[in-house]
Scaffold this active site. Structure first.
Site, mmCIF file in Angstrom:
data_model
loop_
_atom_site.group_PDB
_atom_site.id
_atom_site.type_symbol
_atom_site.label_atom_id
_atom_site.label_comp_id
_atom_site.label_asym_id
_atom_site.label_seq_id
_atom_site.Cartn_x
_atom_site.Cartn_y
_atom_site.Cartn_z
ATOM 1 N N ASP A 164 -8.603 -6.198 4.662
ATOM 2 C CA ASP A 164 -7.770 -6.996 4.421
ATOM 3 C C ASP A 164 -7.408 -8.321 5.557
ATOM 4 O O ASP A 164 -6.714 -9.371 5.583
ATOM 5 C CB ASP A 164 -6.295 -6.331 3.726
ATOM 6 N N SER A 219 0.952 -1.011 -0.017
ATOM 7 C CA SER A 219 0.164 0.253 0.143
ATOM 8 C C SER A 219 0.966 1.300 0.145
ATOM 9 O O SER A 219 0.599 2.040 -0.880
ATOM 10 C CB SER A 219 -0.933 -0.255 0.834
ATOM 11 N N ARG A 271 -4.581 -13.937 -0.647
ATOM 12 C CA ARG A 271 -4.793 -13.788 1.087
ATOM 13 C C ARG A 271 -5.731 -15.088 0.751
ATOM 14 O O ARG A 271 -5.225 -15.370 2.394
ATOM 15 C CB ARG A 271 -6.064 -13.012 1.189
ATOM 16 N N LYS A 313 -12.815 -8.010 -4.886
ATOM 17 C CA LYS A 313 -11.808 -8.260 -4.749
ATOM 18 C C LYS A 313 -10.907 -8.582 -5.259
ATOM 19 O O LYS A 313 -11.825 -8.694 -6.503
ATOM 20 C CB LYS A 313 -11.501 -8.822 -3.002
ATOM 21 N N SER A 367 -13.051 3.186 5.752
ATOM 22 C CA SER A 367 -11.560 3.085 5.328
ATOM 23 C C SER A 367 -10.851 3.877 5.131
ATOM 24 O O SER A 367 -9.620 4.538 4.952
ATOM 25 C CB SER A 367 -11.052 2.493 3.770
ATOM 26 N N LYS A 411 1.736 -11.848 -5.573
ATOM 27 C CA LYS A 411 0.783 -10.669 -5.436
ATOM 28 C C LYS A 411 1.348 -9.944 -4.861
ATOM 29 O O LYS A 411 1.596 -8.576 -5.035
ATOM 30 C CB LYS A 411 -0.742 -10.846 -5.742
#
Length: 408
Positions: A291, A23, A365, A318, A172, A389
């Protein structure tokens, strides 16, 4: 590549270095493209960040970002204000199913010119870069923070900066604050008050060198491993107590699941502690750290306790529909899961089936969230390379902890 994870009784204490936050890295890469005298250390070695770097260096009309959702959002805004440049931004089959309309409409408010190559509202998109005609834009506040951050990152390069008005309840928030903090770190002024974000214009900045903090989302899998172990500790770096990342909430959340976090300079040590577990059944709002939902749900399943997780509306768009995927895979292992558009409820369970094959749905994930269950049962993981990823060294690091991993 499919892997078999054999059951292990416990893990070995060890120290690991985790790659830089995806991020933070991706935000800084956009800023570096706009202001080349920014230096970046501890850059994420994730596929997403490598794809972002490749795209920013490309002179081709067609730019393919594969599965990289953050790159799709950030690059849409970046190429939209590159005056005179035409770009077709595309991606994987799943990327073409992920909506981009909200960001496109916001950029069109600024006078940007973007069209859809196939289905309206979805990639691939054709972008004709131009200088924006206005310095104010509005969009719904409950959308993915990546749409908002994409606008914030290009804002200082605009002649009059940018005012972003968010309509409704903002979700968020940590990711918005992360973007604001990174802008500040490189010398760009911005303010986030109530539902309005104002970013000042900036022609040039002084040379800056930024060190990327390691990824807290990646740390979540080690919290899960320690929670599911009998009595061990793991030290990971590089982390800081005053983090920009919303997923740093893990340190507080996992107290309820038997994990103590100790900060020491740029590392954290995770230690299993005895005591009564909090079943998290009264509700844990993850709207600021969605996440972590997969990891927390699987941890609770492995511990045999229930949980109720909310604030998960963004998980449906996602890499896969993560709520549906979690339900499918946990129930294959013998659990019981109820989902809505925004929540997941896991019922307590007493046993875990062995030798179940976990489908990853092309979602990194999913692979990493289920791997810690090898402390409770043997299992198979399909398409295990998908971890690249965000965390290419994941399986190597698990082997350092004593996990028995074989190609299947």
């Amino acid at each position: 590549m499919n892997l078999k994870l054999e059951r292990i009784p416990n893990i070995e204490s060890n120290t690991l270095q985790i790659t830089g936050s995806k991020s933070e890295t991706n935000r800084l890469l956009i800023l570096q493209a706009l202001y080349p005298n920014i230096g970046i250390e501890n850059v994420s070695n994730s596929d997403d960040s490598e794809l972002m770097q490749k795209a920013l260096k490309s002179d081709e009309i067609i730019v393919d970002i594969h599965h990289a959702g953050t790159a799709m959002r950030f690059l849409t805004a970046y190429f939209a204000v590159k005056n005179g440049r035409e770009t077709i931004l595309t991606g994987s089959k799943r990327m073409k199913e992920r909506p981009i309309k909200i960001l496109v409409e916001a950029l069109e408010q600024l006078g940007c010119e973007i069209g859809y190559e196939n289905e309206h509202g979805y990639p691939p998109i054709r972008i004709k870069g131009k200088r924006p005609e206005t310095n104010s834009v509005s969009l719904q506040a409950n959308v993915s923070s990546q749409y908002i951050s994409a606008l914030m990152l290009i804002a200082p390069s605009l002649p009059n900066g940018l005012e972003i008005v968010l309509e409704g309840k903002v979700t968020s928030v940590p990711y918005i604050n992360m973007t604001l903090s990174l802008l500040s770190d490189v010398g760009i002024k911005g303010v986030f008050n109530d539902n309005k974000i104002t970013i000042n214009p900036c022609d040039k900045i002084s040379p800056k060198n930024i060190v990327v903090e390691s990824d807290w989302s990646s740390a979540s899998y080690f919290y899960s491993i320690v929670a599911l172990s009998d009595n061990t500790s793991v030290t990971i770096g590089s982390y800081k107590k005053q983090s920009y990342q919303g997923d740093a909430k893990l340190a507080e959340i996992y107290k309820s699941l038997g994990v103590e976090t100790t900060f020491d300079q740029n590392t954290i040590t995770l230690k299993k502690v005895s005591g009564k577990l909090n079943k998290l059944e009264e509700g844990l709002d993850l709207s600021n750290s969605p996440d972590t939902a997969q990891t927390i749900a699987v941890t609770c399943f492995g511990l045999g306790i229930g949980c109720y997780l909310t604030g998960l509306h963004t998980l449906k768009i996602k890499e896969t529909d993560r709520l549906e995927a979690l339900k499918n895979e946990i129930e294959k292992l013998g659990g019981q899961v109820h989902i809505t558009e925004n929540s997941l409820r896991l019922e307590p369970s007493e046993s875990i089936k062995k030798d179940v094959t976990i489908a990853t749905y092309h979602d990194h994930r999913m692979a990493m969230a289920f791997a810690p269950l090898a402390l409770k049962t043997s299992l198979y993981v399909e398409d295990a390379n998908v971890v690249s990823k965000s965390y290419p060294d994941f399986w190597l690091d698990l082997k350092k902890l004593g996990f028995k991993i074989l190609e299947a």
